[in-house]
Design a protein around this motif. Sequence first.
Motif, short mmCIF file in Angstrom:
data_model
loop_
_atom_site.label_atom_id
_atom_site.label_comp_id
_atom_site.label_asym_id
_atom_site.label_seq_id
_atom_site.Cartn_x
_atom_site.Cartn_y
_atom_site.Cartn_z
N ARG A 55 0.94 -1.06 -0.22
CA ARG A 55 -0.11 -0.02 0.12
C ARG A 55 1.06 1.28 -0.01
NH1 ARG A 55 -5.42 -0.85 0.87
NH2 ARG A 55 -5.53 1.39 1.58
N LEU A 56 0.41 2.06 -0.79
CA LEU A 56 1.11 3.61 -0.89
C LEU A 56 0.24 4.70 -0.36
CD1 LEU A 56 2.73 3.17 -4.44
CD2 LEU A 56 3.53 2.46 -2.37
N HIS A 57 0.71 5.72 -0.49
CA HIS A 57 0.00 7.01 0.06
C HIS A 57 0.12 7.95 -0.84
CE1 HIS A 57 -1.20 10.52 2.25
NE2 HIS A 57 -1.80 9.51 3.14
N PRO A 58 -0.69 8.71 -1.22
CA PRO A 58 -0.57 9.82 -2.27
C PRO A 58 0.61 10.85 -1.92
CG PRO A 58 -2.85 10.23 -1.39
CD PRO A 58 -1.91 8.78 -0.92
N SER A 59 1.20 11.11 -0.59
CA SER A 59 1.90 11.91 -0.16
C SER A 59 3.14 11.21 0.35
CB SER A 59 1.60 12.86 1.10
OG SER A 59 0.56 13.53 0.67
N ILE A 60 3.50 9.79 -0.07
CA ILE A 60 4.75 8.94 0.31
C ILE A 60 6.06 9.85 -0.22
CG2 ILE A 60 4.46 7.74 -1.88
CD1 ILE A 60 5.16 5.35 0.06
N GLY A 61 6.88 9.48 0.43
CA GLY A 61 8.29 10.37 0.01
C GLY A 61 8.99 9.19 -0.72
N ASP A 62 10.18 9.88 -1.20
CA ASP A 62 11.26 9.00 -1.87
C ASP A 62 11.99 8.15 -1.23
OD1 ASP A 62 10.42 10.67 -4.08
OD2 ASP A 62 12.09 12.00 -4.21
N GLU A 63 12.27 8.27 -0.01
CA GLU A 63 12.81 7.20 0.64
C GLU A 63 12.20 6.01 0.98
OE1 GLU A 63 14.57 8.53 4.38
OE2 GLU A 63 16.16 10.24 3.55
N GLN A 64 10.75 5.98 1.37
CA GLN A 64 9.97 5.13 1.29
C GLN A 64 9.92 4.22 -0.02
OE1 GLN A 64 6.75 7.48 3.56
NE2 GLN A 64 6.45 5.68 4.50
N LEU A 65 9.99 5.12 -1.15
CA LEU A 65 9.83 4.40 -2.45
C LEU A 65 10.95 3.91 -2.80
CD1 LEU A 65 7.62 6.93 -4.61
CD2 LEU A 65 6.87 4.74 -3.80
N PHE A 66 12.09 4.42 -2.76
CA PHE A 66 13.36 4.19 -3.46
C PHE A 66 14.42 3.44 -2.24
CE2 PHE A 66 11.69 7.26 -6.23
CZ PHE A 66 11.29 6.45 -7.37
N GLY A 67 13.88 3.64 -0.99
CA GLY A 67 14.82 3.11 -0.18
C GLY A 67 15.72 4.13 0.64
N GLY A 68 16.42 4.00 1.77
CA GLY A 68 17.27 5.10 2.13
C GLY A 68 18.05 4.45 3.42
N ILE A 69 18.29 5.51 4.13
CA ILE A 69 19.30 4.95 5.44
C ILE A 69 18.19 4.48 6.40
CG2 ILE A 69 20.70 5.79 7.12
CD1 ILE A 69 21.65 7.78 5.09
N ASP A 70 18.65 3.57 7.01
CA ASP A 70 17.82 2.99 8.31
C ASP A 70 18.48 3.86 9.43
OD1 ASP A 70 16.51 1.95 10.68
OD2 ASP A 70 16.62 -0.05 9.76
N LEU A 71 17.81 4.84 9.71
CA LEU A 71 18.28 5.84 10.66
C LEU A 71 18.58 5.27 12.32
CD1 LEU A 71 19.22 8.80 11.24
CD2 LEU A 71 16.92 9.43 11.95
N THR A 72 17.60 4.34 12.81
CA THR A 72 17.90 3.84 13.89
C THR A 72 19.01 3.09 14.07
OG1 THR A 72 15.41 4.11 14.34
CG2 THR A 72 16.70 2.41 15.87
N ALA A 73 18.96 2.12 13.02
CA ALA A 73 20.08 0.99 12.81
C ALA A 73 21.42 1.76 12.86
CB ALA A 73 19.82 -0.02 11.95
N THR A 74 21.47 3.04 11.89
CA THR A 74 22.80 3.51 11.67
C THR A 74 23.39 4.11 12.91
OG1 THR A 74 22.19 3.93 9.27
CG2 THR A 74 23.85 5.45 10.19
N LEU A 75 22.38 4.83 13.45
CA LEU A 75 22.94 5.56 14.83
C LEU A 75 23.24 4.45 15.79
CD1 LEU A 75 20.30 8.18 15.06
CD2 LEU A 75 22.60 8.45 14.22
N SER A 76 22.46 3.40 16.09
CA SER A 76 22.80 2.63 17.15
C SER A 76 24.12 1.76 16.90
CB SER A 76 21.84 1.71 17.39
OG SER A 76 21.61 0.97 16.10
N SER A 77 24.45 1.48 15.43
CA SER A 77 25.56 0.55 15.17
C SER A 77 26.82 1.37 14.88
CB SER A 77 25.25 -0.60 13.96
OG SER A 77 24.85 0.49 12.88
N GLY A 78 26.46 2.60 14.72
CA GLY A 78 27.70 3.65 14.15
C GLY A 78 28.19 3.02 12.61
N LYS A 79 27.50 2.30 11.91
CA LYS A 79 27.65 1.97 10.51
C LYS A 79 26.40 2.43 9.64
CE LYS A 79 30.73 -1.82 11.74
NZ LYS A 79 30.96 -3.27 11.61
N LEU A 80 26.72 2.62 8.34
CA LEU A 80 25.75 2.98 7.52
C LEU A 80 24.81 1.81 7.23
CD1 LEU A 80 24.33 5.01 5.80
CD2 LEU A 80 25.84 4.67 4.06
N VAL A 81 23.54 1.78 7.60
CA VAL A 81 22.64 0.64 7.35
C VAL A 81 21.48 1.37 6.39
CG1 VAL A 81 21.32 -0.97 8.42
CG2 VAL A 81 23.16 -0.35 9.62
#
Length: 568
Positions: A55-81
């Motif tokens: 399911r999508l939403h008419p205001s969905i962002g690019d990161e949800q569509l194409f992927g991006g950085i998992d902010l929580t995992a990146t900050l907790s592990s110190g590595k880009l996830v």
Amino acid sequence: MSLPDNSVWTRVEIGLNALAVDPAGLGGLWLRARSGPVRDRVTEALGALPLPLKRLHPSIGDEQLFGGIDLTATLSSGKLVERAGLLAEPAVLVLPMAERTLPGLAARLAGAMDQGTGHCLIALDEGAEPGETLPEALTDRLALHVDLDALPYGETDPIVLEQAALAAARERLPRVRAAGKVLEDLTLLAVRLGVHSLRAPMLALRTARALAAIAGNDEVAVDDLTAAVELVLAPRATQFPESEPEPDQPPDQDPTPPEPDPEKGEQDEGESQSLDDIPLQDILLEAAKATLPADLLAMLAAKRANRGGGGSAGAGAKHKGNRRGRPIPSRRGRLETGARLDVISTLRAAAPWQTIRKQESRFERSLHIRSDDFRIKRFEEKSDRLLIFVVDASGSAAMTRLAEAKGAVEILLAEAYARRDHVALVAFRNEGAELLLPPTRSLVQTKRRLAALPGGGGTPLAAGLKVALEVAIQSKGRGMTPTVALMTDGRANIALDGSANRALAAEDAERMATAIRLQGFPSLVIDMGQRPERSLKALADTLGAPYIPLPRADANRLSSAVSAALDA
């Protein structure tokens, strides 16, 4: 496979079967229907498609569509996830409230479908007004178009898609072939239906191949093409196809009909031509005509004529800002006065650079954020629409149609009040024009001023347009989107200086109309005279506005015509 009857629900069932066989090839389904049990029966059958539902939403962002950085995992592990987006794997993309799809999202979804990654889009259009609809970038790529707004629940049945038969049809689909001339016939038929997209005939051919695979055939038959025309081309039609004229007979040809063949005997004329002798394009044309409602196509043609003059007279203009409205994707910016920081987007922008920044920094920090990472929230809102009614209250109008014009304006004012639009009322008579009602939302006050509108005197059309222009400029400065609706019989005879000079009055009216058009204000002209007035048609052309002659219409028909022009 042919459609057993001409019902809408039958086309829905056959179309969903074809979509289940070749979801990526057909692109998807544009379903225009309000949320309810009828639409639920269609969406419940989507589970039979051989792709996962997302399911999508008419205001969905690019990161949800194409992927991006998992902010929580990146900050907790110190590595880009990184995390995958919704478009990473082929899926059935269900888009509710599709009429609200922003142009940017429509372009991204269209690009993902053009890449051939196997996506299928189900656009659930809940638009209530003619202007609220799915962007053309998506409708052009979806083979199936279905409108269920007028379909009662009692005429529907549960849709059952047989998985075993559909699986066999998918295996057979690559072997299904069509004659070489079929695509040419479909393209010519699309042109006669007013469909100018080259994707439409290709989607119709793919639909025919899917239907042939369901029927267990390795070659596309006439019934498959007929069903494909009714499913794909007919809903896209913008004109009723006219029959092609018979070619002229060469002058040296003998006009005498040929002698009947004695070996055929007295064969009946209706049996002298087999179905195989009938051109395929004629068969498909008759199938399309059987599906097309002629009155609907006439209304579509009328709306296109109304839009041909110039700017749209629809809803208020869109404005982007950082204060209020519907959220839209944030952008990089500065933290100036009034700007609101999008914290999550800012952290996502800063996350990939943390390792480098920690190595370069002389300070021990758990998080390094710079001004280039700032993402500012943005919102989009629509300005209020102002309908400026310019009503002819001169003697000629009073003798003909002033009563109907008053009734029509009163109906339109009530509709504008229901839409929360602002309205203003300008009347012109004698030697000048008067703003009877400044922009307001008060329906009671508007009706009172309209009822007290007298009739008689000359026709200072230029003065009425001048007052309307002044009101429009003032309202635009207050953030409104003005639309000028002129109702007159067109017989201008009073110039701006108050003199009774028809030639000068016509020049002044044309000059005021040019000024309104140069300001970019949308408008429309209602000719309420006994007969259409050529000078008023020329004035509408100068305004860049639709011209609507209604010589014998009552108040209800007048208001309906204006409403259709405003919504077109």
